[in-house]
Design a protein around this motif. Structure first.
Motif, short mmCIF file in Angstrom:
data_model
loop_
_atom_site.label_atom_id
_atom_site.label_comp_id
_atom_site.label_asym_id
_atom_site.label_seq_id
_atom_site.Cartn_x
_atom_site.Cartn_y
_atom_site.Cartn_z
N LEU A 117 -7.55 -3.44 -0.03
CA LEU A 117 -8.27 -2.21 0.26
C LEU A 117 -9.28 -1.93 -0.85
O LEU A 117 -8.99 -2.13 -2.03
CB LEU A 117 -7.28 -1.04 0.34
CG LEU A 117 -7.85 0.34 0.64
CD1 LEU A 117 -8.38 0.39 2.07
CD2 LEU A 117 -6.78 1.40 0.43
N VAL A 146 -1.88 5.65 2.42
CA VAL A 146 -2.89 4.66 2.82
C VAL A 146 -2.54 4.11 4.20
O VAL A 146 -3.41 4.01 5.08
CB VAL A 146 -2.98 3.52 1.78
CG1 VAL A 146 -3.81 2.35 2.30
CG2 VAL A 146 -3.53 4.03 0.46
N CYS A 147 -1.29 3.76 4.41
CA CYS A 147 -0.85 3.26 5.72
C CYS A 147 -1.12 4.29 6.81
O CYS A 147 -1.60 3.94 7.90
CB CYS A 147 0.62 2.89 5.69
SG CYS A 147 1.00 1.47 4.64
N TYR A 201 -2.49 -6.31 -2.12
CA TYR A 201 -1.09 -6.00 -1.87
C TYR A 201 -0.28 -7.29 -1.77
O TYR A 201 -0.39 -8.04 -0.80
CB TYR A 201 -0.95 -5.13 -0.62
CG TYR A 201 -1.72 -3.83 -0.79
CD1 TYR A 201 -1.37 -2.94 -1.81
CD2 TYR A 201 -2.80 -3.51 0.02
CE1 TYR A 201 -2.07 -1.76 -1.99
CE2 TYR A 201 -3.50 -2.34 -0.15
CZ TYR A 201 -3.14 -1.46 -1.16
OH TYR A 201 -3.84 -0.29 -1.35
N PRO A 205 3.35 -1.51 6.51
CA PRO A 205 2.63 -1.77 5.27
C PRO A 205 2.23 -3.25 5.16
O PRO A 205 1.34 -3.59 4.39
CB PRO A 205 3.62 -1.38 4.18
CG PRO A 205 4.93 -1.20 4.82
CD PRO A 205 4.71 -1.01 6.27
N PRO A 248 0.84 -1.20 0.00
CA PRO A 248 0.00 0.00 0.00
C PRO A 248 0.87 1.25 0.00
O PRO A 248 2.01 1.22 0.48
CB PRO A 248 -0.79 -0.12 1.30
CG PRO A 248 -0.06 -1.09 2.14
CD PRO A 248 0.74 -1.96 1.24
N GLU A 249 0.35 2.32 -0.54
CA GLU A 249 1.05 3.61 -0.54
C GLU A 249 1.21 4.12 0.89
O GLU A 249 0.42 3.76 1.78
CB GLU A 249 0.27 4.63 -1.37
CG GLU A 249 0.09 4.25 -2.83
CD GLU A 249 1.39 4.30 -3.61
OE1 GLU A 249 2.26 5.13 -3.27
OE2 GLU A 249 1.54 3.50 -4.54
N HIS A 272 -7.73 -3.02 -4.32
CA HIS A 272 -6.28 -3.16 -4.30
C HIS A 272 -5.93 -4.42 -3.53
O HIS A 272 -6.41 -4.63 -2.42
CB HIS A 272 -5.64 -1.95 -3.61
CG HIS A 272 -6.07 -0.64 -4.16
ND1 HIS A 272 -5.39 0.01 -5.15
CD2 HIS A 272 -7.14 0.14 -3.85
CE1 HIS A 272 -6.01 1.15 -5.43
NE2 HIS A 272 -7.08 1.25 -4.66
#
Length: 127
Positions: A47, A32-33, A72, A41, A28-29, A70
């Motif tokens: 998500l 986002v975290c 991951y 992460p 995740p970016e 998303h």
């Protein structure tokens, strides 16, 4: 693997995902975290971003980003390495959970769908 998991979902469930974009990323970016207050992460396996079906109007709003799911990859692989589940089962679980957010499903609804997929997989394995 994500496509295979999606293909095993019930037809009606998949049909309602026609406009959802699926994205597989390594992690995740950072934003986002931070937004989800994740310690790492690796804490986020998937998500849903966008506006779920229950909150949508009849027509998309101007400038509205598409709904996305998303997955991951690295956190999923890390989870798999630490648990006694198949990788396919984990991917299916995360996918159903995130699609469930798109639909506004309860945890019980998502568990029922997972049970249906699990039963289908067991039947296929017995053949």
């Amino acid at each position: 693997m994500a496509q295979a998991a999606f293909d095993r979902l019930p037809d009606a469930f998949r049909a309602l995902c026609a406009d959802v974009i699926f994205n597989v990323s390594e992690f995740p970016e950072d934003d986002v975290c931070k937004e989800l207050e994740a310690e790492s992460p690796f804490d986020i396996l998937g998500l849903f971003t966008g506006i779920g079906l229950p909150q949508q109007g009849y027509a998309p709003q101007t400038g509205q980003m598409p709904n996305m799911i998303h997955l991951y990859r690295r956190p999923i692989l890390d989870y798999w390495a630490e648990h006694d589940e198949t990788l396919g089962h984990i991917v299916t679980h995360v996918l159903i959970h995130e699609i469930g957010h798109h639909f506004g499903f309860s945890d019980e609804d998502m568990e029922a769908i997972e049970a249906q997929v699990d039963a289908q997989l067991e039947a296929e394995a017995e053949r």
